[in-house]
Enzyme design. Structure first.
Site, mmCIF file in Angstrom:
data_model
loop_
_atom_site.group_PDB
_atom_site.id
_atom_site.type_symbol
_atom_site.label_atom_id
_atom_site.label_comp_id
_atom_site.label_asym_id
_atom_site.label_seq_id
_atom_site.Cartn_x
_atom_site.Cartn_y
_atom_site.Cartn_z
ATOM 1 N N LYS A 122 58.989 15.321 16.760
ATOM 2 C CA LYS A 122 58.944 14.010 16.096
ATOM 3 C C LYS A 122 60.339 13.568 15.708
ATOM 4 C CE LYS A 122 56.035 12.577 16.808
ATOM 5 N NZ LYS A 122 55.106 13.151 17.674
ATOM 6 N N TRP A 146 59.757 0.023 32.462
ATOM 7 C CA TRP A 146 60.415 1.304 32.163
ATOM 8 C C TRP A 146 60.973 1.759 33.505
ATOM 9 C CZ3 TRP A 146 60.386 6.424 33.619
ATOM 10 C CH2 TRP A 146 60.984 7.332 32.734
ATOM 11 N N ASN A 168 53.372 -0.950 38.279
ATOM 12 C CA ASN A 168 53.561 0.206 37.420
ATOM 13 C C ASN A 168 53.340 1.441 38.271
ATOM 14 O OD1 ASN A 168 53.392 2.210 35.453
ATOM 15 N ND2 ASN A 168 51.317 1.654 34.843
ATOM 16 N N GLY A 169 54.264 2.395 38.252
ATOM 17 C CA GLY A 169 54.085 3.612 39.047
ATOM 18 C C GLY A 169 55.189 3.764 40.060
ATOM 19 N N GLU A 228 62.740 12.784 18.903
ATOM 20 C CA GLU A 228 62.451 11.637 19.768
ATOM 21 C C GLU A 228 62.727 10.297 19.090
ATOM 22 O OE1 GLU A 228 58.344 11.266 21.046
ATOM 23 O OE2 GLU A 228 57.655 12.169 19.190
ATOM 24 N N ARG A 285 54.825 0.347 26.339
ATOM 25 C CA ARG A 285 54.714 1.083 27.599
ATOM 26 C C ARG A 285 56.033 1.116 28.361
ATOM 27 N NH1 ARG A 285 49.276 1.796 29.017
ATOM 28 N NH2 ARG A 285 50.050 2.475 31.029
ATOM 29 N N GLU A 289 55.838 20.503 16.754
ATOM 30 C CA GLU A 289 55.571 19.065 16.655
ATOM 31 C C GLU A 289 56.550 18.389 15.684
ATOM 32 O OE1 GLU A 289 54.216 16.902 18.231
ATOM 33 O OE2 GLU A 289 53.603 15.251 16.957
ATOM 34 N N HIS A 331 66.979 37.176 17.222
ATOM 35 C CA HIS A 331 67.174 37.530 18.638
ATOM 36 C C HIS A 331 68.080 36.540 19.347
ATOM 37 C CE1 HIS A 331 64.330 40.739 18.119
ATOM 38 N NE2 HIS A 331 63.539 39.882 17.481
ATOM 39 N N CYS A 341 55.583 1.129 31.983
ATOM 40 C CA CYS A 341 55.505 -0.254 32.455
ATOM 41 C C CYS A 341 54.151 -0.833 32.056
ATOM 42 C CB CYS A 341 55.636 -0.433 33.955
ATOM 43 S SG CYS A 341 57.164 0.189 34.637
ATOM 44 N N LYS A 351 55.443 4.986 26.111
ATOM 45 C CA LYS A 351 54.238 5.580 25.538
ATOM 46 C C LYS A 351 53.455 6.451 26.519
ATOM 47 C CE LYS A 351 51.245 6.144 22.268
ATOM 48 N NZ LYS A 351 51.680 7.127 21.271
#
Ligand code: F6R
Length: 608
Positions: A485, A75, A101-102, A488, A27, A481, A504, A2, A603
């Site tokens: 990438k 968000w 936000n939160g 996502e 965000r 990584e 295995h 947010c 983000k």
């Protein structure tokens, strides 16, 4: 998660707020809204979807009169993304508008209490309780109402409040959620990120937890939670607005991939003085350093994967045990950490909730803390005993690229630095590594230039539904990584496996036309990785190899390949990740994905 903005000044607020929201959209981007006070009335516009929908609805804000207001890009946490749950939320009497936000942890209890008092809730959000709470405690003084409401809220949050009590004030409240004040001339602002402020001012105040601020066009006063004014510490932002714009690229992600030679240089060069690595404000004495017997790296996501690279390099150079711990696990694990532990905390944003919690937990147990952070003034940078900034500039794309490579740069420098202070490296090797590190920007540039066909190649492989990444040692750290990438931003199932683990279990998944990305740059184990390549090929898999450009052998075995320039071996991950970033980017692009705003992500993960 947010983004929030606030503005009070002498010009129309809505266009300023919408412009700020566009810059904060990374965000969170499931809905957006603004509230602007015009005389005694608050005008609200809010809509599901991107900020561009809000801009269309209001003609870039031109339709909404008034000179002070708040805005939000969401968000979702409580309640699905829709027009009603979008912020701002109003009190029943229309005196207060709130953006947030939160998470308000005691919102259920407050909602019940306020409902009993007769307040009517229209949304499913936790935020709406704040608006009604403000109304319920208001007795003619907005500042007192903010203070009283603040004392009732539990959780981690940043809140923007607009009040129409005629005094031209907006309020910002911070409790463990990023919030920054921008100081203008005849106008003032707040935002959850500097990127929404730099086009107006470079003079900012980073608010601290437990503070609230009152903004008028002429003045900003910061208070502690008891309403006592506290000293304002004004900081200067060091980057320009262009740094947070696309600069002609189709996506921020591509721009940030391309920036990496420059960002790597900006991280490393100023810290090499006369051939020596120097860190600003590194306070561990030799005695303290020699007392450290264990290094724990903690972080989330890509920052944790940068930590995986760091682990190999620090162990190699410092001969000290290093473990890498997911912050979301470490925080609840009753960890065996004490005063002989050096905790390295890695975070681009410096605001990741789990990372902050893990750090607090370890600090309580006596660990020395060193933070590797990009965002100046962020919570993690303030909590740490020592901070090394990555100086990567603003990273806007949700998927990190330059954030990651600059984290690895700092970890590499730190390994060299610590090795010297611990006496585990000789002078010749030390000088060689410093020299090689300074040469890495050119290697990154070469990694960008080498794979001319990558767009075409990515397109031709973009139909795969699942992709396996394999590698050993440092190559395995890079696989983690590379797979993240890809998944996502392209939503293709991608997973990284240590190549030696294949037999295995995982090899059961490999079948005709499975795509295996085999990273094979780590030369001491090259033959072993080659055997793994043979094994998956024998089961019909197609292999995309990532290999050193002068390694002829791999090109005879792989179906496709991406090339990496030869580097000092322990720094090879920095060059290796570049083609993998580009590969993920072009696969996602070929599949028509919204690369800078991947679904379900945001983000900065400021909630648990
Ligand atoms: C992936 C990505 C995330 C972050 C993670 C930690 O591309 O960006 O996995 O790395 O959320 O974020 P920071 O570094 O801000 O703590």
């Amino acid at each position: 998660m947010c983004g929030i903005v606030g503005f009070t000044g002498g010009r129309q607020a809505a266009p300023v707020l919408i412009d700020g929201l566009k810059r904060l959209e990374y965000r969170g981007y499931d809905s957006a809204g603004i509230a602007v006070a015009d005389g005694g009335k608050i005008g609200v516009a809010k809509v599901k979807g991107y900020v561009k929908n809000l801009a269309e609805l209001t003609h870039d804000g031109a339709d909404i009169p008034g000179t002070m207001g708040v805005g939000h890009t969401r968000w979702a946490t409580h309640g699905v993304p829709n027009d009603i749950n979008a912020h701002p939320h109003l009190s029943c009497d229309g005196r207060f508008a709130v953006v947030h936000n939160g998470i308000i942890e005691n919102y259920a209890q407050l909602r019940e209490e306020l409902t009993r008092q007769g307040y009517e809730f229209v949304s499913e959000t936790d935020t709406e309780v704040i608006a009604h709470l403000l109304e319920s405690v208001y007795a003619g003084d907005a500042k007192k109402a903010v203070m009283k409401a603040f004392s009732r809220l539990k959780g981690s949050y940043a809140i923007g409040i607009l009040c129409t009590d005629g005094s031209g004030r907006i309020f910002a409240v911070r409790e463990a959620g990023p919030l920054i004040i921008g100081l203008g001339v005849g106008e003032n602002y707040f935002a959850s990120d500097v990127s929404a402020l730099v086009q107006h001012t470079k003079n900012v105040i980073y608010m601290e937890d437990g503070q609230f601020a009152e903004l008028t066009p002429e003045d900003v006063t910061i208070f502690d939670s008891f309403g006592r004014p506290v000293e304002r510490k004004v900081s200067r932002v060091t980057w320009d607005v262009e740094a947070a714009e696309k600069g002609g690229y189709e996506h921020f992600m591509l721009k940030e991939i391309m920036e990496q030679p420059a960002t790597f240089k900006a991280t490393v060069e100023p810290r090499v003085v006369d051939g020596e690595v120097v860190f600003e404000n590194f306070s561990l004495t030799d005695e303290e350093l020699h007392g450290i017997n264990h290094i724990v790296i903690t972080a989330c996501g890509s920052a944790g994967y940068a930590g995986q690279v760091g682990r190999y390099v620090i162990e190699e150079l410092c001969r000290m045990p290093v473990s890498v711990e997911l912050a979301s696990e470490l925080r609840y694990r009753n960890p065996i950490i004490g005063e002989h532990t050096l905790l390295i905390v890695i975070s681009q944003s410096g605001e990741t909730a789990d990372t902050i919690a893990a750090m607090r937990e370890c600090k309580l147990r006596g660990a020395r803390t060193l933070a590797i952070v990009n965002v100046v003034g962020s919570t993690i940078s303030k909590l740490a005993d020592n901070v090394i900034y990555t100086w990567a500039g603003p990273e806007i794309a949700v998927a990190t690229t330059k954030g990651y490579t600059t984290q690895v740069a700092v970890l590499d420098m730190l390994a060299i630095y610590l090795a010297k202070r611990l006496g585990t490296i000789d002078g010749a090797r030390y000088s060689h590594l410093v020299e090689e590190l300074l040469g890495m920007p050119a290697k990154i540039q070469r990694a960008l230039d080498l794979n001319k066909n990558i767009e075409e190649l990515a397109e031709s492989l973009s139909y795969h539904n699942d992709i396996y990444f394999i590698g050993r040692n440092l190559d395995y750290a890079v696989c983690l990584e590379g797979a993240l990438k890809l998944k996502e931003i392209s939503y293709i199932f991608a997973e990284a496996y240590a190549a030696g683990e294949l037999k295995h279990g995982t090899i059961a998944l490999v079948e005709e036309d499975s795509l295996v990305v085999a990273i094979a740059c780590y030369e001491p184990l090259f033959e072993k990785t080659m055997s793994n390549i043979e094994e998956v090929k024998a089961r019909g898999a197609k292999v995309l190899a990532v290999a050193l450009e002068d390694n002829k052998k791999i090109f005879t075995k792989a179906d496709e390949y991406l090339m990496v320039p030869r580097c000092e071996p322990i720094f090879t991950p920095i060059a290796e990740i570049i083609p993998l970033q580009l590969f993920a980017y072009y696969v996602a692009r070929a599949n028509g994905c919204d690369i800078d705003k991947p679904k379900n992500l945001a983000k900065s993960v400021t909630v648990e």
